[in-house]
Design a protein around this motif. Structure first.
Motif, PDB file in Angstrom:
ATOM      1  N   ALA A  10      -7.982  -7.452   6.645  1.00 48.60           N
ATOM      2  CA  ALA A  10      -7.887  -8.827   7.138  1.00 48.60           C
ATOM      3  C   ALA A  10      -6.528  -9.087   7.765  1.00 48.60           C
ATOM      4  O   ALA A  10      -6.422  -9.723   8.828  1.00 48.60           O
ATOM      5  CB  ALA A  10      -8.144  -9.804   5.995  1.00 48.60           C
ATOM      6  N   ALA A  11      -5.450  -8.587   7.100  1.00 44.20           N
ATOM      7  CA  ALA A  11      -4.100  -8.788   7.629  1.00 44.20           C
ATOM      8  C   ALA A  11      -3.924  -8.079   8.964  1.00 44.20           C
ATOM      9  O   ALA A  11      -3.331  -8.631   9.906  1.00 44.20           O
ATOM     10  CB  ALA A  11      -3.067  -8.287   6.623  1.00 44.20           C
ATOM     11  N   ASP A  12      -4.459  -6.860   9.083  1.00 44.96           N
ATOM     12  CA  ASP A  12      -4.369  -6.119  10.347  1.00 44.96           C
ATOM     13  C   ASP A  12      -5.169  -6.829  11.445  1.00 44.96           C
ATOM     14  O   ASP A  12      -4.738  -6.887  12.616  1.00 44.96           O
ATOM     15  CB  ASP A  12      -4.877  -4.692  10.160  1.00 44.96           C
ATOM     16  CG  ASP A  12      -3.934  -3.839   9.327  1.00 44.96           C
ATOM     17  OD1 ASP A  12      -2.770  -4.243   9.157  1.00 44.96           O
ATOM     18  OD2 ASP A  12      -4.370  -2.770   8.833  1.00 44.96           O
ATOM     19  N   SER A  13      -6.332  -7.361  11.053  1.00 43.05           N
ATOM     20  CA  SER A  13      -7.163  -8.061  12.025  1.00 43.05           C
ATOM     21  C   SER A  13      -6.480  -9.340  12.510  1.00 43.05           C
ATOM     22  O   SER A  13      -6.472  -9.644  13.714  1.00 43.05           O
ATOM     23  CB  SER A  13      -8.520  -8.389  11.404  1.00 43.05           C
ATOM     24  OG  SER A  13      -9.330  -9.120  12.306  1.00 43.05           O
ATOM     25  N   ALA A  34       0.830  -1.206   0.000  1.00 44.16           N
ATOM     26  CA  ALA A  34       0.000   0.000   0.000  1.00 44.16           C
ATOM     27  C   ALA A  34       0.864   1.255   0.000  1.00 44.16           C
ATOM     28  O   ALA A  34       0.574   2.223  -0.714  1.00 44.16           O
ATOM     29  CB  ALA A  34      -0.916  -0.006   1.233  1.00 44.16           C
ATOM     30  N   ALA A  35       1.935   1.229   0.787  1.00 43.33           N
ATOM     31  CA  ALA A  35       2.833   2.391   0.857  1.00 43.33           C
ATOM     32  C   ALA A  35       3.518   2.633  -0.481  1.00 43.33           C
ATOM     33  O   ALA A  35       3.687   3.783  -0.908  1.00 43.33           O
ATOM     34  CB  ALA A  35       3.867   2.182   1.952  1.00 43.33           C
ATOM     35  N   GLN A  79      -7.759   6.017  -0.989  1.00 44.03           N
ATOM     36  CA  GLN A  79      -9.056   5.459  -0.626  1.00 44.03           C
ATOM     37  C   GLN A  79      -9.047   3.935  -0.744  1.00 44.03           C
ATOM     38  O   GLN A  79      -9.574   3.231   0.134  1.00 44.03           O
ATOM     39  CB  GLN A  79     -10.152   6.044  -1.514  1.00 44.03           C
ATOM     40  CG  GLN A  79     -11.548   5.567  -1.137  1.00 44.03           C
ATOM     41  CD  GLN A  79     -12.625   6.234  -1.970  1.00 44.03           C
ATOM     42  OE1 GLN A  79     -12.338   6.837  -2.986  1.00 44.03           O
ATOM     43  NE2 GLN A  79     -13.865   6.122  -1.528  1.00 44.03           N
ATOM     44  N   ARG A  80      -8.430   3.420  -1.817  1.00 44.12           N
ATOM     45  CA  ARG A  80      -8.340   1.963  -1.972  1.00 44.12           C
ATOM     46  C   ARG A  80      -7.550   1.341  -0.821  1.00 44.12           C
ATOM     47  O   ARG A  80      -7.904   0.272  -0.329  1.00 44.12           O
ATOM     48  CB  ARG A  80      -7.693   1.610  -3.311  1.00 44.12           C
ATOM     49  CG  ARG A  80      -8.600   1.803  -4.505  1.00 44.12           C
ATOM     50  CD  ARG A  80      -8.046   1.096  -5.736  1.00 44.12           C
ATOM     51  NE  ARG A  80      -6.720   1.582  -6.104  1.00 44.12           N
ATOM     52  CZ  ARG A  80      -6.510   2.626  -6.891  1.00 44.12           C
ATOM     53  NH1 ARG A  80      -7.547   3.313  -7.372  1.00 44.12           N
ATOM     54  NH2 ARG A  80      -5.283   2.993  -7.195  1.00 44.12           N
ATOM     55  N   ASP A 123      -9.101  -1.389   1.529  1.00 44.80           N
ATOM     56  CA  ASP A 123      -8.591  -2.670   1.039  1.00 44.80           C
ATOM     57  C   ASP A 123      -8.950  -3.803   2.014  1.00 44.80           C
ATOM     58  O   ASP A 123      -8.481  -3.818   3.159  1.00 44.80           O
ATOM     59  CB  ASP A 123      -7.072  -2.577   0.879  1.00 44.80           C
ATOM     60  CG  ASP A 123      -6.486  -3.861   0.293  1.00 44.80           C
ATOM     61  OD1 ASP A 123      -7.266  -4.750  -0.106  1.00 44.80           O
ATOM     62  OD2 ASP A 123      -5.245  -3.970   0.256  1.00 44.80           O
ATOM     63  N   PRO A 124      -9.776  -4.789   1.575  1.00 44.70           N
ATOM     64  CA  PRO A 124     -10.161  -5.873   2.489  1.00 44.70           C
ATOM     65  C   PRO A 124      -8.977  -6.745   2.892  1.00 44.70           C
ATOM     66  O   PRO A 124      -8.943  -7.286   4.003  1.00 44.70           O
ATOM     67  CB  PRO A 124     -11.191  -6.665   1.674  1.00 44.70           C
ATOM     68  CG  PRO A 124     -10.897  -6.333   0.241  1.00 44.70           C
ATOM     69  CD  PRO A 124     -10.408  -4.931   0.253  1.00 44.70           C
TER      70      PRO A 124
END
Length: 259
Positions: free
Chosen positions: A237-240, A58-59, A227-228, A232-233
């Motif tokens: 999910a990875a953070d969760s 993402a970065a 925004q994406r 981003d799901p």
């Protein structure tokens, strides 16, 4: 490096590795090193790696979009400077290229410089009249500027068998007069074109200043990337998963590990 120094370096490296592992897997030596908790450590490490990989992706996407916007802004500013400098050169072209010299006169693309006493001065070539004349002891170039003021540049005759560098051949003075006259013709032509060129440059600058489409498009793409990334799901999910892994480790050891 001596053997003792090698031992010291290896020992320091091992010590730092141990401290790093204790920091990443807190709760005691057993939780950090025992085979009993190897699967727990692996689960936490995998969750960290997945979250880090998604975050890095993402970065990178945002960095690329930001670089595109910065490039568009720099190109816009560079275009503005180029057009403004072009207009400045039309309004004030300066002396221009040095074309030649003879005696006290130095000819440039836009001015003729008189270097004789009492002080050096410049005469604009636009509207200048240059005329050659010869007399009994001197050749002369008469210069009449647009105000009607006249300057006479004197060139003592060349004396046969003389190598005096301050004496001049008639042909050299005539040729330099012609060079001045041609430079004046070029300058008059240049000056006649300036108003039209300035109008064109002003219109071009106005259009270029109003054209921010490249910047707006890049700014829109950057906003879209951000925004994406937020929505981003995979990232969510990875953070969760990482948060769950951290909490499981805390439940197991009583210590919350760093992300």
């Amino acid at each position: 490096m001596s053997a003792a120094q090698w031992v010291m370096v290896v020992g320091l490296s091992v010590g730092l590795g141990v401290l790093w592992r204790r920091h990443r897997f807190p709760g005691g030596w057993a939780f950090a090193f025992s085979l009993r908790y190897e699967s727990d450590r692996a689960a936490l490490a995998n969750a960290r790696n997945r979250a880090r990989a998604v975050s890095r992706e993402a970065a990178l996407a945002e960095s690329a979009a930001q670089a595109e916007l910065t490039s568009a802004e720099v190109a816009y500013e560079r275009k503005m400077r180029q057009l403004e400098q072009q207009m400045a050169r039309l309004r004030n072209p300066g002396s221009g290229e040095r074309l030649g010299s003879l005696g006290e006169l130095v000819l440039f693309q836009h001015v003729l410089v008189v270097t004789s006493a009492p002080a050096t001065r410049s005469i604009d070539l636009a509207g200048l009249d240059a005329r050659f004349d010869t007399g009994r002891t001197n050749h002369s170039i008469y210069l009449t500027d647009v105000t009607g003021r006249v300057h006479r540049a004197k060139y003592p005759h060349m004396i046969p068998a003389s190598d005096d560098q301050h004496r001049f051949d008639e042909e050299a003075v005539r040729d330099f007069t012609v060079a001045i006259q041609n430079a004046v013709a070029d300058e008059n032509s240049f000056r006649a074109r300036v108003p039209h060129q300035l109008t064109q440059a002003e219109q071009q600058l106005k259009r270029a200043r109003a054209d921010t489409s490249a910047q707006e498009a890049a700014r829109k793409r950057l906003a879209g990337v951000r925004q994406r990334n937020r929505l981003d799901p995979h990232r969510k999910a990875a953070d969760s998963d990482l948060e769950e892994a951290l909490q499981r480790w805390k439940t197991l050891t009583g210590h919350l590990p760093p992300t």
